[in-house]
Enzyme design. Structure first.
Site, PDB file in Angstrom:
ATOM      1  N   TYR A 134     -15.572   9.906   6.478  1.00 15.14           N
ATOM      2  CA  TYR A 134     -15.546   8.942   7.581  1.00 15.14           C
ATOM      3  C   TYR A 134     -15.457   9.736   8.878  1.00 15.14           C
ATOM      4  CZ  TYR A 134     -13.796   4.855  10.272  1.00 15.14           C
ATOM      5  OH  TYR A 134     -13.608   3.847  11.190  1.00 15.14           O
ATOM      6  N   LYS A 162     -19.639   7.815   6.212  1.00 15.14           N
ATOM      7  CA  LYS A 162     -19.666   6.703   7.156  1.00 15.14           C
ATOM      8  C   LYS A 162     -19.782   7.332   8.538  1.00 15.14           C
ATOM      9  CE  LYS A 162     -16.905   2.839   8.944  1.00 15.14           C
ATOM     10  NZ  LYS A 162     -15.571   2.162   8.906  1.00 15.14           N
TER      11      LYS A 162
END
Length: 300
Positions: A134, A162
């Protein structure tokens, strides 16, 4: 494991007294199941993970797994600025039966690129479990540079990223870096507004905030884009865009929780230091919701 499609970054609903709203969480999960999203993320940014106790975190994972029963993927946010804590939280997610972990770049202590690599290397060595990175420099203070991402991707547990840099040049660099060499490495948008552009450029989907309220519309947008029907995807994107902007008019998840409350769905207030949406923004949000196709909006 391969990540593709629409994953909803679930809010954590609270009662009027500030406790975890377990029944409310179950209802929100059932809405996502009804609209056939590809998975949910619990204990992420949108789920207010920094303000949750370890007991609450465990209970949220339990509820998600009990409600979903393997029908869609359950991804658990397990990141921390402490490598050891990230290992422990990832191990817990694995032992409880989740499908994958979403692990944010260590925040506050600002590791170097080498430190970022070693952080994920240590987690990979300690826990054999699918991990989606992330990258969100706006919250962590550190960017996972593309050359570092390539290094991390060679670790056995890493399945995707992400990408929430908001930088279209970096997004293109990441997509191109993996297009030929690692096509199954999932590149997911972390920004609802960039869902369509990222998929059009070669991304694989979205971890979405707005799909807490409009999962049907986001599912249609993502499916259309992944299937190459960009005309349909563009129409949906344009219809949603005002709401997407409004969902980030203040710090996430303040606006999306307000939108859920306006639609009579479980949400409650955010925990301090996040506070309720301002009155001016609440009025603007209500107006935008009224202008959306009402069949898109989940209601209580």
């Amino acid at each position: 494991m391969y990540l593709k499609g629409l994953y909803t970054a679930l809010i954590t609903p609270f009662t009027p007294t500030g406790q975890l709203d377990e029944e409310g969480l179950k209802k929100l999960i059932q809405i996502q199941l009804h609209h056939q999203v590809d998975g949910v993320v619990v204990l992420g940014t949108t789920g207010e993970s920094p303000t949750l106790t370890q007991i609450e975190k465990r209970r949220i994972i339990e509820i998600a797994l009990e409600e979903i029963q393997g029908r869609i993927k359950v991804i658990v946010g397990t990141g921390s600025y402490s490598t050891q804590q990230a290992i422990e939280q990832t191990l817990q997610a694995k032992q409880m039966g989740a499908d994958a972990a979403l692990i944010v770049t260590p925040y506050y202590n600002k590791p170097t690129q080498e430190g970022i690599f070693k952080h994920f290397e240590a987690i990979n060595q300690a826990v054999s479990f699918p991990i989606c990175l992330y990258n969100i420099q706006g919250r962590t203070g550190q960017n996972i540079q593309t050359h570092t991402l390539k290094r991390i991707s060679t670790l056995s547990s890493i399945i995707g990223v992400k990408e929430t840099s908001g930088d279209i040049n970096q997004i293109m660099d990441v997509i191109e870096a993996f297009r030929q060499s690692h096509p199954n490495f999932a590149i997911l948008s972390g920004d609802d507004a960039l869902t369509l552009p990222m998929i059009a450029l070669g991304g694989h989907g979205i971890i979405s905030v707005v799909s807490n309220l409009v999962p049907a519309a986001m599912k249609s947008l993502v499916n259309a884009a992944l299937n190459g029907n960009f005309k349909k995807a563009r129409i949906i994107h344009n219809q949603l865009y005002s709401f997407i902007k409004a969902a980030f008019i203040e710090t996430n998840p303040i606006p999306i929780k307000a939108a859920l409350s306006l639609s009579k769905l479980p949400a409650g207030s955010c925990r301090l230091p996040l506070c309720d949406l301002s009155q001016n923004h609440s009025q603007k949000l209500a107006q935008i919701l009224n202008e959306l196709p009402q069949e898109w909006i989940s209601h209580g």
